[in-house]
Scaffold this active site. Structure first.
Site, short mmCIF file in Angstrom:
data_model
loop_
_atom_site.label_atom_id
_atom_site.label_comp_id
_atom_site.label_asym_id
_atom_site.label_seq_id
_atom_site.Cartn_x
_atom_site.Cartn_y
_atom_site.Cartn_z
N HIS A 182 -0.91 -2.94 1.60
CA HIS A 182 0.15 -3.68 0.91
C HIS A 182 -0.15 -5.18 0.86
O HIS A 182 0.49 -5.91 0.11
CB HIS A 182 1.47 -3.45 1.67
N ASN A 208 10.06 -7.37 0.25
CA ASN A 208 11.26 -7.05 -0.52
C ASN A 208 12.02 -8.27 -1.02
O ASN A 208 12.90 -8.14 -1.88
CB ASN A 208 12.21 -6.19 0.33
N ASP A 240 -0.91 -4.91 -4.91
CA ASP A 240 -1.48 -3.57 -4.74
C ASP A 240 -0.89 -2.64 -5.79
O ASP A 240 0.26 -2.77 -6.17
CB ASP A 240 -1.20 -3.04 -3.33
N ASN A 296 8.34 -2.91 -4.57
CA ASN A 296 9.46 -3.73 -4.10
C ASN A 296 9.24 -5.23 -4.27
O ASN A 296 10.20 -5.98 -4.49
CB ASN A 296 9.75 -3.40 -2.63
#
Length: 230
Positions: free
Chosen positions: A19, A66, A91, A112
């Site tokens: 991530h 987020n 990613d 997100n």
């Protein structure tokens, strides 16, 4: 001026996660192009420099994935930029590892970090989508992206990040084709004609059957006589 944003999560715990490939890309750009040291600003880490004729601000939001849009929106307002001046490196589950694409606008596809950016600046920004592959089932996605890259991934990952650093001046100037070509030269460099010829020669030799042995037409008596003559 351009604002290049890398997505990831702050802290050593997440540093090598799939991530965090967006953070990795910006770190490589900053290192390769001698950007200023990172400093805290806009709820993130910021470095400044030039890519070709363009002044570029690198931003790694430290709000956790987020809430990335909070940091991006704050930086964009401070520099009086529009969404068209923003490029986000992130990613991408829907691309195979080492694959890369550039996209302008569109949806967030459930990412997100992009979802948060959409909420704060809209969708009319550019994205550099870096493939990490998919774990095979949506229930495994969270654990997959929050897990470190495997050792077997390190070679292509290094090539991808270096290729991004090689081509990023073209990206800053809006030439996505030259940017992607620079990445491709690192990830899948063309083979020389000499190498191709050698491989073809080896293959030809491997495919050529051995010559059949000459048939012995001597009679048994001749064979015995020849044996005693030796």
């Amino acid at each position: 001026m351009k604002l290049f944003v890398g997505l990831g999560n702050p802290g050593g715990k997440y540093a090598h996660n799939r991530h965090n490939i967006g953070f990795m890309a910006l770190d490589e750009i900053a290192h390769s192009h001698s950007f200023s040291p990172w400093k805290g600003k806009f709820q993130g880490a910021v470095a400044e420099g030039r890519l070709g004729s363009e002044k570029v601000i690198l931003l790694k939001p430290e709000t956790f994935m987020n809430l990335s849009g909070q940091s991006v929106g704050e930086a964009m307002r401070f520099y009086k930029l529009t969404p068209a001046d923003v490029v986000v490196f992130h990613d991408e589950l829907d691309l195979a590892p080492r694959k890369i694409r550039v996209k302008s606008g569109g949806g967030h596809a459930g990412h997100n970090g992009l979802r948060s950016i959409h909420q704060h600046i809209g969708e009319a920004y550019d994205r550099v989508r870096m493939g990490i592959g998919h774990p095979g089932h949506k229930d495994r996605v969270a654990g997959y992206v929050l897990h470190d890259f495997a050792k077997a991934d390190q070679e292509w990952l290094d090539d991808l990040l270096r290729g991004i650093a090689d081509g990023v001046p073209h990206l800053a100037e809006g030439d996505n084709g030259k940017f992607l070509n620079a990445v491709a030269l690192r990830v899948a460099p063309p083979r020389s004609s000499t190498t191709v010829k050698k491989e073809a020669s080896k293959q030809k030799k491997a495919e050529t059957p051995p010559a059949p042995e000459a048939q012995d037409t001597r009679s048994s008596l001749q064979k015995l006589a020849d044996k005693f003559r030796r």
